[in-house]
Structure formats: structure tokens, C-alpha cells
Scaffold this active site. Structure first.
Site, PDB file in Angstrom:
ATOM      1  N   GLU A 143       0.827  -1.216   0.000  1.00 52.95           N
ATOM      2  CA  GLU A 143       0.000   0.000   0.000  1.00 52.95           C
ATOM      3  C   GLU A 143       0.855   1.256   0.000  1.00 52.95           C
ATOM      4  OE1 GLU A 143      -3.566   2.140   2.613  1.00 52.95           O
ATOM      5  OE2 GLU A 143      -2.200   0.706   3.580  1.00 52.95           O
ATOM      6  N   GLU A 246     -11.962   2.916   5.858  1.00 51.38           N
ATOM      7  CA  GLU A 246     -10.901   3.133   6.826  1.00 51.38           C
ATOM      8  C   GLU A 246     -10.863   4.616   7.220  1.00 51.38           C
ATOM      9  OE1 GLU A 246      -6.362   1.530   7.410  1.00 51.38           O
ATOM     10  OE2 GLU A 246      -6.761   2.796   5.673  1.00 51.38           O
TER      11      GLU A 246
END
Length: 271
Positions: A143, A246
Site C-alpha cells: 500500500e 478506513e
């Protein structure tokens, strides 16, 4: 409409962690993600998933000394054995929780060291980890994260992440495309979805409002438009993954703060 997973590390902060599974299910989520499962027994987590009809879709491999400020081990020379031990532990949890993907955080570039100097370690670690994940039937994710939230984080841009994936050459190594981080670092989010999703190298999305990291209907990104882009491109390329929520509830750790902030999701369902 994309499929959304509740991030239990951020949502429902007023509740004990294990109680967040039920809260997410009551709000209509059918999947969850979170940072780390390792403080809890695998059997207990699996029971919470089963009892609430939830699918585990993502968690992170052990990141090193999180409380001490470490944010992953994959790029750190001299920490290879610890990285491998942590990845093996993550794969054990993934099997117990029937989780199809694990994120291996890159880590911080050491002070006084150039990014290019640690990239060979990163690639070597990912090559080994992707092979181990493949044996277990899992995808391994990397990521790009913005350096405002995590200064000196090794991986920051989508193009760099995809270059790494190509260099490793493992079909189960994919990119975790967090639109919050992408907007902060480079912008042009819709075009990056159109560019990278058809490659088959995007394994997961995450969202949050920019810049405060609250609900996706707060801030500078037009998430309903981006969701339509994801739907459009997914229909063309067959992507069927999840979008992780998130974000930190704008209302904070108050009763029903997360639930009352889901108007953005209910609005999508009615659209």
C-alpha cells in the site's frame, strides 16, 4: 455499487474491539477489515465473524514495534528474519479467518538512508512473501501511504507500487489502493482507477474523506463519482473486490457515532 467493508480499527471506537463485529453487521456490513488481529485468539475472531455473518477481507502482517513507531519491516535491511516470522504468523491467522489477502507494510526508510538503497531488500522480501502467500492460497498486498500521516514511509505513489509489483513478478502480489492516500500524494484519483484497475494488480480499495480522514461525504473528494468509476471499470475488467471504510467517525467515540455517520452509504443504496 461497490462492496464495502467496515474497518474495525477505526469505526465504532466507543465499543470494545470484539463488540464492533456485531455493530458492523447491524449496520449492514457483510465484511470487515482491521489493522492487526494478533492480540486476540484466532478462534475468538472466527467465532465473531461467524456469529455475525461477516467475511474477513483484509488485515496487516505484524509491523514490528508499532507502539515504538515502526510501520512495517519489509524494506528494512537486517530485519528479514523478523519479517518472515511475522508473515508466517499472518498466514496462520488468514487461514483461521478465511481471509483472502494480507497487507505487508513497507516500513520507514531509516534516517540518513536513501530510498533506493533499501528497495532491493523490499523486493527480495516481497518475492519470498508472495511465494509463501501463494502456497497458502492468499494474495499479498502493498500500500502506498502518504508521508504526511507517516513521514518517511517507503512506498508513497501508485506508479511506484505497480513498478514494485512488476519487479517482483508474482501474480498474487497486488496493490492496496487507498484513495485517501492517493489524493493527498498525487491526486487525479479517477484516472488512476481507470489506469490501474484493469491491470488486475489492484487487490483492494480503501476510502476516507480528505483531508480530515472522516466519512467519505466530508472533504474534497467526490466519492459517489469515484464509486461509479469503480463500478464502470469493474464491469469491464471483472474486478469483484472490496472497498474498506478506513476512516475516523467525525462524531468521535460517542454512542452510535459511526452508525449515524453512515448516511453516505445509505444514500448510495437508495440511489
Amino acid at each position: 455499487m461497490p462492496r464495502f467493508a467496515a474497518n474495525l480499527s477505526m469505526l465504532y471506537p466507543e465499543l470494545d474491539f470484539l463488540d464492533r463485529f456485531e455493530a458492523a453487521a447491524k449496520d449492514g456490513f457483510r465484511a470487515v477489515e482491521y489493522l492487526f488481529p494478533y492480540s486476540y485468539e484466532r478462534r475468538e475472531l472466527a467465532a465473531r465473524l461467524s456469529a455475525n455473518g461477516l467475511q474477513q477481507v483484509l488485515f496487516n502482517a505484524p509491523p514490528g514495534d508499532w507502539d515504538g513507531g515502526e510501520r512495517g519491516l519489509a524494506c528494512l535491511p537486517g530485519r528479514e528474519a523478523e519479517f518472515r516470522e511475522g508473515l508466517s504468523k499472518a498466514l496462520d491467522y488468514a487461514e483461521a479467518l478465511d481471509c483472502p489477502r494480507v497487507h505487508a507494510m513497507a516500513g520507514l526508510v531509516p534516517e540518513g538512508v536513501e530510498r533506493e538503497a533499501v528497495q532491493p531488500t523490499y523486493i527480495d522480501n516481497l518475492r519470498w512473501a508472495a511465494a509463501e502467500a501463494a502456497k497458502a492460497g492468499r494474495d499479498l498486498l502493498i500500500e502506498p501511504i502518504n508521508t504526511r500521516d507517516i513521514p518517511r514511509f517507503f512506498l508513497n505513489r501508485q506508479d511506484h507500487a505497480h513498478e514494485i509489483v512488476e519487479a517482483v513478478g508474482a501474480p498474487n502480489l497486488k496493490v492496496q489502493m487507498d484513495l485517501y492516500h492517493c489524493q493527498i500524494v498525487e491526486g487525479d484519483v479517477a484516472m488512476k482507477i481507470r489506469k490501474y484497475l484493469p491491470t488486475g494488480r489492484v487487490g483492494h480499495f480503501q476510502i476516507a474523506g480528505v483531508p480530515e480522514r472522516h466519512e467519505p461525504d466530508i472533504g474534497e473528494l467526490n466519492h459517489p463519482y469515484l464509486f461509479k468509476v469503480i463500478d464502470e471499470v469493474s464491469a469491464q475488467c471483472g474486478w469483484d473486490g472490496w472497498v474498506g471504510c478506513e476512516y475516523r467517525p467525525a462524531r468521535g467515540a460517542v454512542p452510535r457515532g459511526s452508525s449515524d455517520g453512515l448516511g453516505w452509504l445509505r444514500g448510495l443504496a437508495l440511489a
